[in-house]
Scaffold this motif. Sequence first.
Motif, PDB file in Angstrom:
ATOM      1  N   ASP A   1     -45.300   3.368 -20.618  1.00 19.39           N
ATOM      2  CA  ASP A   1     -45.680   4.757 -20.410  1.00 19.39           C
ATOM      3  C   ASP A   1     -45.845   5.072 -18.922  1.00 19.39           C
TER       4      ASP A   1
ATOM      5  N   ARG B   1     -44.140   3.845 -16.482  1.00 13.16           N
ATOM      6  CA  ARG B   1     -42.843   3.855 -15.795  1.00 13.16           C
ATOM      7  C   ARG B   1     -41.874   4.883 -16.356  1.00 13.16           C
ATOM      8  N   SER B   2     -42.196   5.543 -17.456  1.00 12.24           N
ATOM      9  CA  SER B   2     -41.272   6.480 -18.099  1.00 12.24           C
ATOM     10  C   SER B   2     -41.543   7.905 -17.628  1.00 12.24           C
ATOM     11  N   HIS B   3     -40.467   8.664 -17.511  1.00 11.02           N
ATOM     12  CA  HIS B   3     -40.591  10.063 -17.137  1.00 11.02           C
ATOM     13  C   HIS B   3     -40.506  10.975 -18.357  1.00 11.02           C
ATOM     14  N   LEU B   4     -39.795  10.555 -19.357  1.00 12.25           N
ATOM     15  CA  LEU B   4     -39.626  11.351 -20.564  1.00 12.25           C
ATOM     16  C   LEU B   4     -40.266  10.647 -21.759  1.00 12.25           C
TER      17      LEU B   4
ATOM     18  N   SER C   1     -39.054  10.521 -24.731  1.00 17.26           N
ATOM     19  CA  SER C   1     -38.021   9.796 -25.479  1.00 17.26           C
ATOM     20  C   SER C   1     -37.747   8.428 -24.863  1.00 17.26           C
ATOM     21  N   ASP C   2     -37.753   8.320 -23.529  1.00 23.58           N
ATOM     22  CA  ASP C   2     -37.579   7.025 -22.871  1.00 23.58           C
ATOM     23  C   ASP C   2     -38.699   6.063 -23.254  1.00 23.58           C
ATOM     24  N   MET C   3     -39.919   6.589 -23.240  1.00 24.64           N
ATOM     25  CA  MET C   3     -41.066   5.754 -23.565  1.00 24.64           C
ATOM     26  C   MET C   3     -41.001   5.279 -25.010  1.00 24.64           C
TER      27      MET C   3
ATOM     28  N   ILE D   1     -38.340   5.027 -27.072  1.00 23.97           N
ATOM     29  CA  ILE D   1     -37.223   4.111 -27.309  1.00 23.97           C
ATOM     30  C   ILE D   1     -37.566   2.710 -26.823  1.00 23.97           C
ATOM     31  N   ASN D   2     -38.106   2.611 -25.615  1.00 22.13           N
ATOM     32  CA  ASN D   2     -38.455   1.289 -25.076  1.00 22.13           C
ATOM     33  C   ASN D   2     -39.610   0.657 -25.827  1.00 22.13           C
TER      34      ASN D   2
END
Length: 80
Positions: free
Chosen positions: A39, A41-44, A46-48, A50-51
């Motif tokens: 969280d 390191r993520s900007h979106l 959806s990125d958070m 998915i990872n």
Amino acid sequence: MKLNWFTRKGIVYLPASIIGWLIFAAALLYAVYAFIDIDSRSHLVSDMLINFVFNFLLIGLAYTIVAYFTEKKPAGPLSL
């Protein structure tokens, strides 16, 4: 040596001893740590997600493998 760290209830492995609870707590704490790290390191969102889902599946797989090999097997009619 027979390890009885977990018992199986349906498709879920529940801790049955102190060592089982420690493994469960370690897996849970690592999942929380991974979530916070991803969280940060993520900007979106959806990125958070998915990872995190990928990491959560790996944590669950490792927990399931350990629990499978250390579960208390039910005594069958032919067991000695």
